[in-house]
Write a protein that holds these residues in place. Structure first.
Motif, short mmCIF file in Angstrom:
data_model
loop_
_atom_site.label_atom_id
_atom_site.label_comp_id
_atom_site.label_asym_id
_atom_site.label_seq_id
_atom_site.Cartn_x
_atom_site.Cartn_y
_atom_site.Cartn_z
N UNK A 23 60.62 4.16 -101.14
CA UNK A 23 60.65 2.97 -102.00
C UNK A 23 61.89 2.97 -102.89
N UNK A 24 62.32 1.82 -103.36
CA UNK A 24 63.48 1.75 -104.26
C UNK A 24 63.27 2.61 -105.50
N UNK A 25 64.33 3.24 -105.95
CA UNK A 25 64.24 4.14 -107.10
C UNK A 25 64.01 3.36 -108.39
N UNK A 26 63.10 3.89 -109.21
CA UNK A 26 62.88 3.31 -110.54
C UNK A 26 63.88 3.93 -111.51
N UNK A 27 63.89 3.39 -112.74
CA UNK A 27 64.81 3.92 -113.76
C UNK A 27 64.54 5.40 -114.03
N UNK A 28 63.25 5.75 -114.06
CA UNK A 28 62.90 7.16 -114.30
C UNK A 28 63.37 8.04 -113.15
N UNK A 29 63.19 7.56 -111.92
CA UNK A 29 63.62 8.32 -110.75
C UNK A 29 65.13 8.51 -110.74
N UNK A 30 65.86 7.47 -111.14
CA UNK A 30 67.32 7.57 -111.19
C UNK A 30 67.75 8.61 -112.21
N UNK A 31 67.09 8.63 -113.37
CA UNK A 31 67.40 9.62 -114.41
C UNK A 31 67.13 11.04 -113.91
N UNK A 32 66.00 11.21 -113.23
CA UNK A 32 65.67 12.53 -112.67
C UNK A 32 66.71 12.96 -111.66
#
Length: 327
Positions: A23-32
């Motif tokens: 699935x498309x990355x969320x803001x939290x996933x991008x930060x991680x």
């Protein structure tokens, strides 16, 4: 009512056997991912500094430092190869095919096994240096250390290649893997063998050796306090050897702490389907140990801090810089 949009597939032409795209990355996933990418770069850079330091400066060409060099090489490969591959695997489909997937797992296991072997060799080195200092210079030579390191990497390569290929070649679509996913299913027997070879046996050896080193260090400390050190064991352990043993003891303890969660499921008898072998947290804890080792050297080894300064300021490019006084 509009029909629900079908999930995007890695291989649309193979509808029945293709994996779904992540699935498309969320803001939290991008930060991680940014933080993990930074950890990957930091791990590679710090361990490269260790490799350059020990390889370049002649004063650092000791048996103990060669073992640290072996560990730094495996840690560098973790930062250069394994960490980026793990980050990418959560963001994209696997398009490189089955052979590349098997090769990735082989490299992963080789690096892990060689790290374990290097830590065992470090423990043996400290045991001989502290518990048998009279014979240490004759027993532990540079050539013998090089042979042991080569055997460690060769045995790790043979073991890991055999382990992965044996399971990979027997793997079929019935295991539930889909196209676009890189997975090697390990049998319960394989997990048990790896638990013994890469965890329980090495950890037992490490604990026994360091308990003996600790006992000798305590004994000598008591002898010094009672002013009878000259009569203890008919020989005295150099303070530098004891200090090295303490520093490398920290490296060993941190390594064991990071390794234990990875093999904990095997220890409590969970099957492969219940195992957290691929748990992101457990896997990254193991990988981050490779970043912690050079940080430990920075805290406890003045020669490493000095060599970093020489490298960063490009003094290493000067003629005869390999003769620089680092110790």
């Amino acid at each position: 009512m509009d029909a629900a949009e079908p999930a995007e597939l890695c291989f649309p032409q193979l509808f029945n056997s293709s994996c779904r795209k992540p699935p498309p990355s969320t803001a939290t996933a991008v930060l991680v991912h940014v933080l993990l990418s930074f950890a990957s770069v930091l791990t590679a850079v710090l361990n490269m500094l260790v490799i350059i330091s020990i390889s370049h400066f002649r004063q650092l060409h000791t048996s103990t430092n060669l073992l640290l060099l072996s560990l730094a090489v495996s840690d560098f490969l973790v930062g250069l190869l394994l960490m980026p591959a793990e980050i990418l695997s959560t963001e994209a489909c696997w398009f490189l095919g089955d052979a590349a997937c098997a090769l990735y797992y082989i490299v992963d296991f080789i690096i892990t096994s060689s790290s374990v072997g290097s830590v065992v060799l470090i423990s043996i080195d400290r045991y001989l240096a502290v518990c048998d200092p009279l014979h240490y210079p004759n027993r532990v030579t540079l050539n013998r250390t090089k042979v042991c390191i080569c055997l460690c990497w060769v045995c790790s390569s043979i073991y890991s290649t055999t382990l992965i290929l044996r399971n990979f070649l027997r793997q079929s679509d019935s295991h539930g893997a889909c196209r676009g996913e890189c997975v090697v299913i390990l049998s319960n027997a394989t997990v048990a063998v790896d638990f013994v070879v890469n965890f329980s046996a090495p950890i037992t050896v490490i604990i026994i050796l360091y308990l003996r080193v600790f006992a000798v260090a305590v004994s000598q400390a008591r002898a010094v306090r009672s002013h009878v050190a000259a009569h203890q064991r008919s020989l005295a352990v150099k303070k530098s050897e004891l200090k090295a043993a303490k520093t490398l003891g920290v490296v060993v303890v941190v390594f064991v702490i990071c390794l234990c969660p990875y093999y904990a499921p095997s220890f409590i008898g969970q099957g492969v389907e219940e195992s957290t072998f691929t748990s992101p947290f457990v896997l990254w804890l193991l990988y981050l140990n490779s970043c912690l080792n050079p940080l430990i050297y920075t805290m406890f080894y003045p020669w490493f801090r000095k060599s970093i300064k020489v490298i960063v300021t490009l003094q290493i490019l000067k003629p005869n810089s390999y003769h620089a006084k680092i110790l």
